[in-house]
Design a protein around this motif. Structure first.
Motif, PDB file in Angstrom:
ATOM      1  N   PHE A  96      60.467 158.253  31.600  1.00  0.00           N
ATOM      2  CA  PHE A  96      59.223 158.035  30.888  1.00  0.00           C
ATOM      3  C   PHE A  96      59.410 157.634  29.434  1.00  0.00           C
ATOM      4  N   THR A  97      60.288 156.678  29.249  1.00  0.00           N
ATOM      5  CA  THR A  97      60.400 156.040  27.950  1.00  0.00           C
ATOM      6  C   THR A  97      59.624 154.734  27.986  1.00  0.00           C
ATOM      7  N   GLY A  98      58.693 154.627  28.935  1.00  0.00           N
ATOM      8  CA  GLY A  98      57.898 153.409  29.094  1.00  0.00           C
ATOM      9  C   GLY A  98      58.126 152.743  30.422  1.00  0.00           C
ATOM     10  N   GLY A  99      58.941 153.351  31.313  1.00  0.00           N
ATOM     11  CA  GLY A  99      59.262 152.738  32.598  1.00  0.00           C
ATOM     12  C   GLY A  99      58.166 152.904  33.623  1.00  0.00           C
ATOM     13  N   LYS A 100      58.316 152.141  34.711  1.00  0.00           N
ATOM     14  CA  LYS A 100      57.395 152.262  35.840  1.00  0.00           C
ATOM     15  C   LYS A 100      57.590 153.629  36.486  1.00  0.00           C
ATOM     16  N   VAL A 121      52.560 163.154  36.727  1.00  0.00           N
ATOM     17  CA  VAL A 121      53.964 163.046  37.114  1.00  0.00           C
ATOM     18  C   VAL A 121      54.854 163.045  35.870  1.00  0.00           C
ATOM     19  N   LYS A 122      54.414 162.347  34.843  1.00  0.00           N
ATOM     20  CA  LYS A 122      55.161 162.323  33.580  1.00  0.00           C
ATOM     21  C   LYS A 122      55.365 163.741  33.043  1.00  0.00           C
ATOM     22  N   ASN A 123      54.297 164.541  33.080  1.00  0.00           N
ATOM     23  CA  ASN A 123      54.394 165.915  32.578  1.00  0.00           C
ATOM     24  C   ASN A 123      55.231 166.800  33.496  1.00  0.00           C
ATOM     25  N   LEU A 124      55.224 166.524  34.792  1.00  0.00           N
ATOM     26  CA  LEU A 124      56.044 167.311  35.720  1.00  0.00           C
ATOM     27  C   LEU A 124      57.520 167.162  35.385  1.00  0.00           C
ATOM     28  N   PHE A 125      57.930 165.973  34.967  1.00  0.00           N
ATOM     29  CA  PHE A 125      59.321 165.751  34.600  1.00  0.00           C
ATOM     30  C   PHE A 125      59.640 166.276  33.204  1.00  0.00           C
ATOM     31  N   GLU A 126      58.653 166.246  32.309  1.00  0.00           N
ATOM     32  CA  GLU A 126      58.929 166.563  30.910  1.00  0.00           C
ATOM     33  C   GLU A 126      58.741 168.030  30.550  1.00  0.00           C
ATOM     34  N   HIS A 127      57.922 168.783  31.311  1.00  0.00           N
ATOM     35  CA  HIS A 127      57.600 170.159  30.946  1.00  0.00           C
ATOM     36  C   HIS A 127      58.162 171.157  31.963  1.00  0.00           C
ATOM     37  N   GLU A 128      58.544 172.312  31.445  1.00  0.00           N
ATOM     38  CA  GLU A 128      59.042 173.365  32.335  1.00  0.00           C
ATOM     39  C   GLU A 128      57.911 174.065  33.080  1.00  0.00           C
ATOM     40  N   MET A 129      56.704 173.975  32.546  1.00  0.00           N
ATOM     41  CA  MET A 129      55.544 174.536  33.244  1.00  0.00           C
ATOM     42  C   MET A 129      54.377 173.560  33.125  1.00  0.00           C
ATOM     43  N   ALA A 284      46.362 177.569  27.282  1.00  0.00           N
ATOM     44  CA  ALA A 284      46.097 176.226  26.736  1.00  0.00           C
ATOM     45  C   ALA A 284      46.686 176.018  25.335  1.00  0.00           C
ATOM     46  N   PRO A 285      46.695 177.026  24.449  1.00  0.00           N
ATOM     47  CA  PRO A 285      47.254 176.798  23.099  1.00  0.00           C
ATOM     48  C   PRO A 285      48.776 176.663  23.061  1.00  0.00           C
ATOM     49  N   ILE A 286      49.480 176.983  24.156  1.00  0.00           N
ATOM     50  CA  ILE A 286      50.946 176.935  24.142  1.00  0.00           C
ATOM     51  C   ILE A 286      51.397 175.488  24.352  1.00  0.00           C
ATOM     52  N   PRO A 287      52.072 174.886  23.373  1.00  0.00           N
ATOM     53  CA  PRO A 287      52.370 173.449  23.435  1.00  0.00           C
ATOM     54  C   PRO A 287      53.342 173.043  24.532  1.00  0.00           C
ATOM     55  N   LYS A 288      54.210 173.937  24.978  1.00  0.00           N
ATOM     56  CA  LYS A 288      55.207 173.572  25.985  1.00  0.00           C
ATOM     57  C   LYS A 288      54.678 173.663  27.414  1.00  0.00           C
ATOM     58  N   ILE A 289      53.406 174.024  27.548  1.00  0.00           N
ATOM     59  CA  ILE A 289      52.772 174.060  28.874  1.00  0.00           C
ATOM     60  C   ILE A 289      51.767 172.927  28.946  1.00  0.00           C
ATOM     61  N   SER A 290      51.852 172.101  29.981  1.00  0.00           N
ATOM     62  CA  SER A 290      50.938 170.954  30.096  1.00  0.00           C
ATOM     63  C   SER A 290      49.816 171.254  31.081  1.00  0.00           C
ATOM     64  N   PHE A 291      48.634 170.748  30.768  1.00  0.00           N
ATOM     65  CA  PHE A 291      47.475 170.847  31.662  1.00  0.00           C
ATOM     66  C   PHE A 291      46.993 169.435  31.982  1.00  0.00           C
ATOM     67  N   ASN A 292      46.940 169.114  33.255  1.00  0.00           N
ATOM     68  CA  ASN A 292      46.444 167.812  33.700  1.00  0.00           C
ATOM     69  C   ASN A 292      45.214 168.015  34.565  1.00  0.00           C
ATOM     70  N   TYR A 293      44.168 167.226  34.284  1.00  0.00           N
ATOM     71  CA  TYR A 293      42.898 167.379  34.997  1.00  0.00           C
ATOM     72  C   TYR A 293      42.559 166.106  35.771  1.00  0.00           C
TER      73      TYR A 293
END
Length: 319
Positions: A96-100, A121-129, A284-293
Motif C-alpha cells: 500500500f505505497t500506492g499499488g493495486k 484491506v489496506k488497514n488489515l495489512f497496516e494495523h495490528e487490530m 476509537a481514540p486509540i490511533p493504532k486501532i483502525s475502524f472501517n465502516y
C-alpha cells in the motif's frame, strides 16, 4: 467512440458468452456497444461513453495479463477509484505505497470491489487490530479471512484462528446431538465457507488437524495468549462487553486481530449490551486501532441485498 483490439480471442472473452459482459456494461452505463470484427463502437452521451471506453480498456488489459473477466470484475472496475494506483509491488506487506490492491491466496486472487473495501484491506495489512463494521454482504469477513490466508502463506503469522459467538439467531434450537465440535460447527459454517474459497481441501484439512488453523466459539478463547497468530472475531455484535474485553486482551506478540460485525443484527437477549458498541466507544481514540465502516453501497452480493438493507434502514425509527 471507436475501440480496436488486436487479439480477437481476447476480444471474444471481453464480450463474454452471448455478449453478456457488453450487455452488463450497457445496462450499468446507459450506452450502446456494437461489435464489428475486432472493433467495438460505443454510442451514447459523452461522459458515460468515455467511462465505458476506459472500462473496456481496463478489462482488456486484465485479459492480456492472463486473468479472466467476470461480472464481479466489471462491478469492481465501475465502483473503484483507480486514480492513485501504481505498479504492484512484490511484497504484499508493502502493498500500500500506492499499488493495486490484491490479496493472493492458494486458490484465487481476491480484489476489493469498492473503495470502502480497498481501505479496509489496506488497514488489515497496516494495523495490528482492525474493526470492520457494516451490513451483511459487504465482504467484511470474507476479506478478513483472505488477508489472513495471504499473511499465513507468506510467513508473517504462524497460525490462523477464526471465532464467533455461538449465539442462536432468533431461534431456539434446543439440545444438539453429537460431539462438542459437531455441536458448534453449524455456527462456524460461514468461516469454513470462506476458508474453502482460499485453500485446497486437502491442505485445509491438514492445517486444521495440525491446529495451525482453528475455528472455535468465542468462549474457547478465555485464558489464551495468542502469539504470532492472525485472529478474526466474526459476528462481534453478539459478543457481550465482558466477552469483547476478554477477546481483545488475548492479543500477543506478533499477532493481528480483526473484529467484524453488523450493529443491526444483534441476537443477544433483550437488555444485554453489545460488546461491539462498547468497543467502538472506548477504543476509537486509540490511533493504532483502525475502524472501517460499510454501507449498503458496499454490498457485493446480489443487487437485491443492497435494496433490502436500504428498505430496512429507511423503516428504522430515528435514534
Amino acid at each position: 467512440m471507436l475501440l480496436e483490439f488486436p487479439d480477437n480471442r481476447l476480444l471474444i472473452e471481453l464480450c463474454g458468452e452471448f455478449d453478456r459482459n457488453l450487455a452488463e456494461i450497457e445496462q450499468r452505463l446507459g450506452v450502446q456497444i456494437v461489435r464489428r470484427g475486432n472493433q467495438l463502437i460505443v454510442h451514447g452521451e459523452i461522459d458515460p461513453s468515455q467511462k465505458a471506453v476506459e472500462l473496456l480498456e481496463a478489462l482488456y488489459e486484465r485479459l492480456e495479463g492472463g486473468r479472466p473477466v467476470e461480472r464481479a470484475d466489471i462491478d469492481r472496475e465501475l465502483r473503484l477509484d483507480r486514480s492513485d494506483e501504481e505498479v504492484v509491488p512484490d511484497s504484499q506487506m508493502e502493498l500500500f505505497t500506492g499499488g493495486k490492491v490484491e490479496i493472493k491466496t492458494r486458490k484465487k486472487l481476491v480484489e476489493p470491489r469498492t473503495d470502502a473495501q480497498k481501505a479496509y484491506v489496506k488497514n488489515l495489512f497496516e494495523h495490528e487490530m482492525a474493526f470492520g463494521i457494516g451490513p451483511a454482504g459487504t465482504g467484511k469477513t470474507y476479506l478478513a479471512v483472505a488477508v489472513g490466508v495471504s499473511m499465513f502463506i507468506q510467513g508473517y503469522v504462524d497460525k490462523i484462528i477464526l471465532c464467533r459467538p455461538a449465539v442462536e439467531a432468533g431461534e431456539r434450537l434446543g439440545f444438539l446431538p453429537g460431539t462438542q465440535e459437531e455441536k458448534v460447527d453449524p455456527y462456524m459454517q460461514p468461516l469454513y465457507d470462506a476458508l474453502n474459497d482460499f485453500l485446497p481441501g486437502k491442505q485445509l484439512a491438514k492445517l486444521k488437524e495440525e491446529k495451525t488453523i482453528e475455528i472455535a466459539p468465542l468462549a474457547f478463547m478465555r485464558g489464551r495468549t495468542l502469539s504470532n497468530a492472525y485472529v478474526v472475531l466474526d459476528e462481534a455484535q453478539n459478543a457481550t462487553t465482558m466477552q469483547m474485553k476478554m477477546f481483545l486482551t488475548r492479543l500477543g506478540e506478533g499477532s493481528r486481530m480483526v473484529i467484524t460485525g453488523d450493529r443491526t443484527q444483534v441476537d443477544l437477549p433483550r437488555g444485554v449490551q453489545s460488546g461491539l458498541r462498547d468497543a467502538e466507544r472506548l477504543l476509537a481514540p486509540i490511533p493504532k486501532i483502525s475502524f472501517n465502516y460499510f454501507t449498503s453501497k458496499d454490498v457485493v452480493r446480489h443487487p437485491l441485498v443492497a435494496a433490502i438493507i436500504e428498505a430496512y434502514e429507511a423503516d428504522e425509527p430515528p435514534a
